[in-house]
Design an enzyme around this catalytic site. Structure first.
Site, mmCIF file in Angstrom:
data_model
loop_
_atom_site.group_PDB
_atom_site.id
_atom_site.type_symbol
_atom_site.label_atom_id
_atom_site.label_comp_id
_atom_site.label_asym_id
_atom_site.label_seq_id
_atom_site.Cartn_x
_atom_site.Cartn_y
_atom_site.Cartn_z
ATOM 1 N N MET A 176 -11.510 -5.966 5.325
ATOM 2 C CA MET A 176 -10.747 -4.991 6.114
ATOM 3 C C MET A 176 -10.439 -5.584 7.486
ATOM 4 S SD MET A 176 -10.177 -2.219 4.294
ATOM 5 C CE MET A 176 -9.253 -1.509 5.639
ATOM 6 N N SER B 204 0.856 -1.189 0.000
ATOM 7 C CA SER B 204 0.000 0.000 0.000
ATOM 8 C C SER B 204 0.888 1.234 0.000
ATOM 9 C CB SER B 204 -0.886 0.015 1.240
ATOM 10 O OG SER B 204 -1.406 1.318 1.417
ATOM 11 N N MET C 10 -12.164 4.260 -0.874
ATOM 12 C CA MET C 10 -12.836 4.518 0.406
ATOM 13 C C MET C 10 -13.528 5.859 0.251
ATOM 14 S SD MET C 10 -9.765 3.108 2.787
ATOM 15 C CE MET C 10 -8.604 3.211 1.413
ATOM 16 N N ASP D 212 -4.752 3.457 -2.079
ATOM 17 C CA ASP D 212 -5.857 3.792 -1.176
ATOM 18 C C ASP D 212 -6.395 5.187 -1.472
ATOM 19 O OD1 ASP D 212 -6.037 1.492 0.637
ATOM 20 O OD2 ASP D 212 -3.978 2.015 1.160
ATOM 21 N N HIS E 38 -1.099 -1.419 -4.374
ATOM 22 C CA HIS E 38 -2.381 -1.099 -3.735
ATOM 23 C C HIS E 38 -2.458 0.413 -3.503
ATOM 24 C CE1 HIS E 38 -5.904 -2.104 -1.218
ATOM 25 N NE2 HIS E 38 -5.476 -1.148 -0.404
ATOM 26 N N MET F 87 -9.077 8.007 -0.464
ATOM 27 C CA MET F 87 -9.904 8.405 0.686
ATOM 28 C C MET F 87 -10.479 9.793 0.454
ATOM 29 S SD MET F 87 -7.504 7.142 3.818
ATOM 30 C CE MET F 87 -6.611 5.583 3.728
HETATM 31 C C1 DX5 Z 1 -6.316 1.533 5.429
HETATM 32 C C2 DX5 Z 1 -5.852 1.159 4.052
HETATM 33 C C3 DX5 Z 1 -4.719 0.230 4.037
HETATM 34 C C4 DX5 Z 1 -3.483 0.738 4.731
HETATM 35 C C5 DX5 Z 1 -2.834 -0.443 5.369
HETATM 36 O O1 DX5 Z 1 -7.486 2.249 5.355
HETATM 37 O O2 DX5 Z 1 -6.905 0.571 3.310
HETATM 38 O O3 DX5 Z 1 -4.430 -0.226 2.715
HETATM 39 O O4 DX5 Z 1 -2.579 1.367 3.888
HETATM 40 O O5 DX5 Z 1 -1.745 -0.008 6.106
HETATM 41 P P1 DX5 Z 1 -1.023 -0.948 7.172
HETATM 42 O O6 DX5 Z 1 -0.504 -2.133 6.417
HETATM 43 O O7 DX5 Z 1 0.063 -0.076 7.700
HETATM 44 O O8 DX5 Z 1 -2.057 -1.339 8.187
HETATM 45 ZN ZN ZN Z 2 -6.426 -0.368 1.305
#
Ligand code: DX5
Ligand code: ZN
Length: 225
Positions: free
Chosen positions: A138, A9, A69, A36, A34, A38
């Site tokens: 999640m 990520s 998200m 993310d 990946h 938001m």
């Molecule tokens: C959280 C994200 C994850 C995040 C995971 O909302 O969807 O993809 O980056 O980070 P770690 O691996 O540090 O928990």
């Molecule tokens: Zn994620």
């Protein structure tokens, strides 16, 4: 070495050097990237939109696993598809028309994913299993990297694996994945491990490679068992 698909990520990358960081994890063995997204509304944090996806698209041939998200998601699906997403995952909690969102993603020629927050029951996806390529469980509440893994999500993951049956659907876990939690996630049925802080710790490419290999290795006993 066989093992799970590893999806770093980029939320945990050095964002001032995002392009170099994407290249680094690519060269160090990442299977997917990946991303993310938001919106400060569905989750209490903001990241980036389609222009950032398009900007890093030329830097790697690895699949872009875009985790939305955002709510609503539908108005933005096409923009992420055009920006270079290969997989587009929407949250089951993000709107009332999940089936429509998944159909829209597939109609753009992309893999359709659905994500479930920790408190969301697996029955919420029972009627869309024939429309998804990917299910993202999640294992933290979405919004931030570096949070602690929520172990209760593993029982749900195992039930989802049973619900899938023989369908060609990959199950992904996201949040708090470390060499310790990776093993239990794979044992419960995860095919794909998303990891941010566990991969980008060490802040240099060689460390990323070691971290990726450590995650794959940690999950191997779970596959053999
Ligand atoms: C959280 C994200 C994850 C995040 C995971 O909302 O969807 O993809 O980056 O980070 P770690 O691996 O540090 O928990
Ligand atoms: Zn994620």
């Amino acid at each position: 070495m066989t093992g799970p698909i590893i999806a770093p990520s980029i939320l945990s990358a050095d964002l001032a050097r995002l392009g170099e960081e994407v290249r680094a994890v690519d060269h160090q063995g990442a299977d997917w990237i990946h991303i993310d997204v938001m919106d400060g509304h569905f989750v209490p944090n903001l990241t980036w939109g389609p222009p950032v996806v398009a900007a890093i698209r030329p830097l790697t041939r690895k699949p872009f696993d875009v985790h939305l998200m955002i709510a609503p998601a539908d108005p933005y699906l096409e923009a992420f598809a055009k920006a270079g997403a290969d997989h587009i995952t929407v949250h089951v909690e993000a709107g009332p028309h999940l089936d429509r969102s998944l159909q829209a993603i597939r109609s753009m020629g992309k893999k359709a994913g659905v994500a479930l927050n920790p408190a969301t029951h697996e029955n919420s996806i029972a009627h869309v299993l024939d429309r998804v390529d990917l299910i993202l469980v999640m294992t933290v509440n979405p919004g931030f990297g570096g949070q602690a893994f929520i172990p209760q999500a593993l029982a749900k993951l195992a039930r989802i694996r049973q619900m899938i049956g023989a369908r060609p659907i990959l199950v992904e876990v996201d949040g708090g994945i470390t060499t310790i939690t990776a093993a239990s996630a794979v044992k419960a049925g995860a095919d794909v491990l998303v990891a941010g802080s566990a991969i980008f710790k060490g802040s240099k490419p060689e460390a990323y490679g070691e971290n990726i290999r450590a995650l794959k290795q940690a999950a191997v006993p779970a596959i053999v068992a």
